[in-house]
Design an enzyme around this catalytic site. Structure first.
Site, mmCIF file in Angstrom:
data_model
loop_
_atom_site.group_PDB
_atom_site.id
_atom_site.type_symbol
_atom_site.label_atom_id
_atom_site.label_comp_id
_atom_site.label_asym_id
_atom_site.label_seq_id
_atom_site.Cartn_x
_atom_site.Cartn_y
_atom_site.Cartn_z
ATOM 1 N N HIS A 213 0.838 -1.250 0.074
ATOM 2 C CA HIS A 213 -0.038 -0.052 0.005
ATOM 3 C C HIS A 213 0.842 1.205 0.029
ATOM 4 O O HIS A 213 0.248 2.168 -0.138
ATOM 5 C CB HIS A 213 -0.990 -0.080 1.064
ATOM 6 C CG HIS A 213 -2.133 -0.848 0.998
ATOM 7 N ND1 HIS A 213 -2.387 -2.066 1.754
ATOM 8 C CD2 HIS A 213 -2.787 -1.136 -0.136
ATOM 9 C CE1 HIS A 213 -3.393 -2.667 1.186
ATOM 10 N NE2 HIS A 213 -3.723 -2.149 0.013
ATOM 11 N N SER A 217 -0.579 -1.183 -5.937
ATOM 12 C CA SER A 217 0.155 -2.225 -6.954
ATOM 13 C C SER A 217 0.868 -1.455 -8.025
ATOM 14 O O SER A 217 0.385 -0.420 -8.503
ATOM 15 C CB SER A 217 -1.434 -2.799 -7.510
ATOM 16 O OG SER A 217 -2.013 -3.380 -6.421
ATOM 17 N N LYS A 241 -14.090 -7.310 -8.739
ATOM 18 C CA LYS A 241 -13.562 -8.245 -9.775
ATOM 19 C C LYS A 241 -12.923 -9.390 -8.883
ATOM 20 O O LYS A 241 -12.945 -10.571 -9.379
ATOM 21 C CB LYS A 241 -12.532 -7.390 -10.297
ATOM 22 C CG LYS A 241 -11.669 -8.293 -11.321
ATOM 23 C CD LYS A 241 -10.729 -7.161 -12.179
ATOM 24 C CE LYS A 241 -10.064 -8.015 -13.107
ATOM 25 N NZ LYS A 241 -9.093 -7.004 -14.020
ATOM 26 N N ASP A 242 -12.420 -9.041 -7.580
ATOM 27 C CA ASP A 242 -11.873 -9.943 -6.822
ATOM 28 C C ASP A 242 -12.879 -11.171 -6.222
ATOM 29 O O ASP A 242 -12.651 -12.381 -6.208
ATOM 30 C CB ASP A 242 -11.081 -9.651 -5.317
ATOM 31 C CG ASP A 242 -9.680 -8.973 -5.535
ATOM 32 O OD1 ASP A 242 -8.963 -9.145 -6.841
ATOM 33 O OD2 ASP A 242 -9.334 -8.207 -4.860
ATOM 34 N N GLU A 285 5.241 -34.082 -1.931
ATOM 35 C CA GLU A 285 3.714 -33.565 -2.446
ATOM 36 C C GLU A 285 4.374 -32.690 -3.832
ATOM 37 O O GLU A 285 5.561 -32.286 -3.844
ATOM 38 C CB GLU A 285 3.337 -32.462 -1.572
ATOM 39 C CG GLU A 285 2.839 -32.912 -0.243
ATOM 40 C CD GLU A 285 1.248 -33.650 -0.395
ATOM 41 O OE1 GLU A 285 1.103 -34.626 -1.093
ATOM 42 O OE2 GLU A 285 0.696 -32.596 -0.072
HETATM 43 C C1 HEM Z 1 -0.710 -22.048 5.813
HETATM 44 C C2 HEM Z 1 -1.989 -22.738 5.990
HETATM 45 C C3 HEM Z 1 -1.833 -24.358 6.082
HETATM 46 C C4 HEM Z 1 -1.312 -25.210 5.192
HETATM 47 C C5 HEM Z 1 -0.587 -24.897 3.913
HETATM 48 C C6 HEM Z 1 -1.623 -26.500 5.659
HETATM 49 C C7 HEM Z 1 -1.037 -27.643 5.039
HETATM 50 C C8 HEM Z 1 -1.275 -29.066 5.525
HETATM 51 C C9 HEM Z 1 -1.162 -30.330 4.959
HETATM 52 C C10 HEM Z 1 -0.671 -30.077 3.459
HETATM 53 C C11 HEM Z 1 -1.892 -31.357 5.567
HETATM 54 C C12 HEM Z 1 -1.631 -32.837 5.305
HETATM 55 C C13 HEM Z 1 -3.152 -33.257 4.861
HETATM 56 C C14 HEM Z 1 -3.242 -34.590 4.567
HETATM 57 O O1 HEM Z 1 -2.783 -35.309 3.828
HETATM 58 O O2 HEM Z 1 -4.065 -35.246 5.411
HETATM 59 C C15 HEM Z 1 -2.186 -30.574 6.787
HETATM 60 C C16 HEM Z 1 -2.860 -31.327 7.910
HETATM 61 C C17 HEM Z 1 -3.427 -30.822 9.272
HETATM 62 N N1 HEM Z 1 -3.470 -29.393 9.635
HETATM 63 FE FE1 HEM Z 1 -2.849 -28.011 8.125
HETATM 64 N N2 HEM Z 1 -2.247 -26.304 6.882
HETATM 65 C C18 HEM Z 1 -2.332 -25.061 7.341
HETATM 66 C C19 HEM Z 1 -2.964 -24.431 8.378
HETATM 67 C C20 HEM Z 1 -3.281 -25.377 9.595
HETATM 68 C C21 HEM Z 1 -3.846 -24.670 10.687
HETATM 69 C C22 HEM Z 1 -3.934 -23.189 11.105
HETATM 70 C C23 HEM Z 1 -4.300 -25.594 11.579
HETATM 71 C C24 HEM Z 1 -4.826 -25.619 13.082
HETATM 72 C C25 HEM Z 1 -5.218 -24.657 13.611
HETATM 73 C C26 HEM Z 1 -3.883 -26.901 10.761
HETATM 74 C C27 HEM Z 1 -4.192 -28.195 11.400
HETATM 75 C C28 HEM Z 1 -3.868 -29.340 10.678
HETATM 76 C C29 HEM Z 1 -4.194 -30.556 11.201
HETATM 77 C C30 HEM Z 1 -4.771 -30.924 12.545
HETATM 78 C C31 HEM Z 1 -3.713 -31.468 10.347
HETATM 79 C C32 HEM Z 1 -3.933 -33.190 10.368
HETATM 80 C C33 HEM Z 1 -5.226 -33.745 9.842
HETATM 81 C C34 HEM Z 1 -5.074 -34.207 8.460
HETATM 82 O O3 HEM Z 1 -4.263 -34.764 7.939
HETATM 83 O O4 HEM Z 1 -6.200 -34.045 7.781
HETATM 84 N N3 HEM Z 1 -3.294 -26.484 9.554
HETATM 85 N N4 HEM Z 1 -2.162 -29.196 6.718
#
Ligand code: HEM
Ligand code: FES
Lengths: 421, 178
Positions: A213, A217, A241-242, A285
């Site tokens: 900002h 942009s 637009k967004d 991945e």
């Molecule tokens: C930047 C944001 C985030 C990204 C890129 C991300 C990415 C991921 C990925 C790739 C997995 C594995 C999925 C699978 O194969 O099961 C996962 C699982 C998980 N994430 Fe995140 N996550 C994010 C934010 C969060 C936040 C904020 C929380 C909790 C407050 C969270 C809690 C969990 C939990 C509990 C799992 C395990 C359950 C599962 O595998 O389905 N994630 N996350």
């Protein structure tokens, strides 16, 4: 808007905390935006949307997830089978991760093509690279949480990378694990970090937008805003637009969630982690594949082992992006006016795709008689050559096309001739 | 106040600012250490660090895998032919030169951590029908490392031989690892 600010309650709050004018100046009618932004400028807000979706679904998953080697896999299966809408929340979270990377990669290629990283937006770009690094760490640790075979072996291979560091490497790996292999302490700390890092990303996004900002942009022409005739207010023109972009994006996102939820996944991750059996083909991945290809492409060079060299090249491939604003010396931002850079941009883009394809294949595999190892080596070499040599050289030698005198002049000329770009 | 009193005062202040900042920085670093060290292996994790193996049921040419500190340990009853090829290898042909006799306590029993020294996968070769690589020992499928019948790296990206842990013979047929 002005009527809104005359409301006595709003006035009372504004006097004490000018939060409404802050919002208005950030994403409201008080934020002047170049009038010629095209759809490539939608991807930042889309990434923001996905970040919010990830945090919302993540918190709900956390309510039913158990970070223990004996229960993690079962707790995820329970989320899938027994928890109300658990399958939906998990599939949104899982596919959301992939969407996040698609959006951010497009967002970055946009910046590369239109020279958005150039003066005065260097810090904006640098903060973006840090966001990418934080996202990678978050996604890597998240992938470990379901404690499947790929979770376990991906974590083992990636943490072992640090053992390449001379002298202290092994102690660092033991410290990362909290033990002598990837085990319960590792799972617990990964969960703690996976919960923390998205909020760090949130803070980084905030700083990213703050920097945005200050100078506003950039735009497809890459020329500066000269006055009010070049801009339109963010609200309602770009809010709408967004929103439209979000609608289109959600259609694609939800297609995967409902019709191909495991498209981006590895079937091996539905097998519970077994520390005594390595799956025959370990792949990260998809969004890490180009970097995985770079990791494996490096041979022994002089006194640097292939293992250490690979690690340096892999991290280096991201870190050199930090130098881009100084490697590209061209005063012209947009590749629309840089014919050579524009073509080489596409070469670089294809190079990155090939790297991803190499990363998905075993290095011993052969493609029409050419070993993947060599395809990986050539494309890795090009990746670095493009950023460290080609970009600086082209930026000095290239003859750029004449720039339009202003955004509004170019827009009105386009409107008259009926053409658009 | 004279001029010299003013400069005196200034250098005294500089000294105070620098010394207190340094003490503050060192103090903060020391306070961070417990947080960092808490991530190292805990006492109970360290306590789990020995494993006993019964060699009696293993026949010549057979291998078993036991778990030590969460990692697989390969225990192989080597055949005379395997011992011979291990001894015949020239040290200068080895990326990580080590004589076979320095890797075993009794030539027929090869005991080593079954974790590839590249990036930690588990090499194949424990089962009779597993691929054993070009040197008849173990083969790591992850990035293609070949180990010989002494567990030494011969070809591929792994930099070191398979690691030989501390172990001792409690009796002729019992070994304690760790
Ligand atoms: C930047 C944001 C985030 C990204 C890129 C991300 C990415 C991921 C990925 C790739 C997995 C594995 C999925 C699978 O194969 O099961 C996962 C699982 C998980 N994430 Fe995140 N996550 C994010 C934010 C969060 C936040 C904020 C929380 C909790 C407050 C969270 C809690 C969990 C939990 C509990 C799992 C395990 C359950 C599962 O595998 O389905 N994630 N996350
Ligand atoms: S982990 Fe064994 S070759 Fe890479």
């Amino acid at each position: 808007m002005s009527k809104f600010f005359e409301n006595p309650v709003i006035k009372w709050v504004e006097y004490r905390l000018p939060i409404f004018s802050f919002i208005d100046e950030s994403v409201g009618s008080g934020y002047p935006t170049p009038k010629n932004l095209n759809y490539w400028w939608n991807f930042g807000s889309l990434a923001g949307l996905v970040l919010v979706i990830m945090i919302a679904t993540g918190i709900v998953l956390a309510m039913n997830y158990t970070a223990h080697v004996d229960y993690a896999f079962e707790s995820v299966e329970r989320i899938m089978r027994d928890v109300n809408y658990g399958w939906l929340v998990r599939y949104i979270h899982v596919n959301g991760g992939s969407m996040f990377f698609i959006l951010v990669y497009i967002h970055m290629f946009r910046g590369l093509y239109y020279g958005s990283f150039k003066e005065p937006r260097e810090l904006l770009w640098i903060i973006g690279v840090f966001i990418l690094l934080a996202m990678m760490a978050t996604a890597f640790m998240g992938y470990v949480l379901p404690w499947g075979q790929m979770s376990f072996w991906g974590a083992t291979v990636i943490t072992n990378l640090f053992s390449a560091i001379p002298l202290i490497g092994d102690s660092i790996v033991t410290w990362l694990w909290g033990g002598f292999s990837v085990d319960n302490p590792t799972l617990n700390r990964f969960y703690a970090f996976h919960y923390l890092l998205p909020f760090v990303i949130f803070a980084l996004v905030f700083i990213h937008l703050w920097a945005l900002h200050v100078h506003k942009s950039s735009n497809p022409l890459g020329i500066d805003i000269q006055g009010p005739q070049d801009t339109i207010p963010f609200h309602p023109y770009f809010t709408i637009k967004d929103l439209f972009g979000m609608g289109v994006f959600m259609l694609i996102f939800m297609y995967f969630v409902f019709f191909a939820p495991n498209f981006f996944g590895e079937p091996d991750n539905y097998i519970k982690a077994n520390p005594l059996v390595t799956p025959p083909h370990i792949v990260p991945e998809w969004y890490f594949l180009p970097f995985y290809a770079i990791l494996r492409a490096v041979p022994d060079i002089w006194f640097i082992s292939a293992k250490l060299g690979g690690v340096i090249a892999m991290f280096g491939s991201i870190l050199i992006l930090l130098l881009l604003p100084w490697l590209d010396r061209s005063k012209v931002r947009s590749s629309q006016f840089r014919p050579i850079n524009r073509q080489l941009f596409w070469v670089f883009f294809v190079d990155c795709l090939i790297l991803g394809w190499v990363g998905a294949n075993s290095p011993d595999a052969v493609f029409h008689g050419v070993p993947f190892l060599w395809i990986g080596r050539v494309t890795t070499a090009y990746y670095f050559a493009h950023i460290l040599l080609i970009i600086p050289l082209v930026s000095i030698l290239e003859r750029t096309k004449p720039l339009p005198e202003s955004i509004s002049a170019a827009v009105t000329a386009n409107a008259k001739s009926g053409a658009g770009e | 106040m004279s001029d010299s009193a003013i400069t005196d005062d200034k250098s005294r202040r500089d000294f105070l600012i620098i010394s207190t900042s340094v003490v503050g920085a060192v103090g903060t670093a020391l306070a961070a250490w417990p947080l960092v060290d808490s991530m190292n292996p805990a006492a109970d994790t360290l306590a789990l660090s020995t494993t006993e193996v019964d060699l009696a049921p293993i026949k010549e040419g057979q291998s078993i895998t036991v778990v030590w500190r969460g990692k697989p340990v390969f225990v192989r009853y080597r055949t005379a032919a395997e011992i011979k090829t291990a001894n015949d290898a020239k040290l200068e042909d080895l990326p990580d030169p080590q004589a076979d006799k320095d890797r075993v306590k009794k030539a027929q029993w090869l005991i080593m951590v079954g974790v590839c020294t590249h990036l930690g996968c588990i090499p194949l070769g424990q089962k009779a029908n597993d691929p054993k690589g070009e040197f008849g020992g173990w083969f790591c499928p992850c990035h293609g490392s070949h180990y010989d019948t002494s567990g030494r790296i011969r070809k591929g990206p792994a930099p070191e031989n398979l690691f030989v842990p501390e172990y001792k013979y409690l009796s002729d047929t019992k070994v304690q690892i760790g």
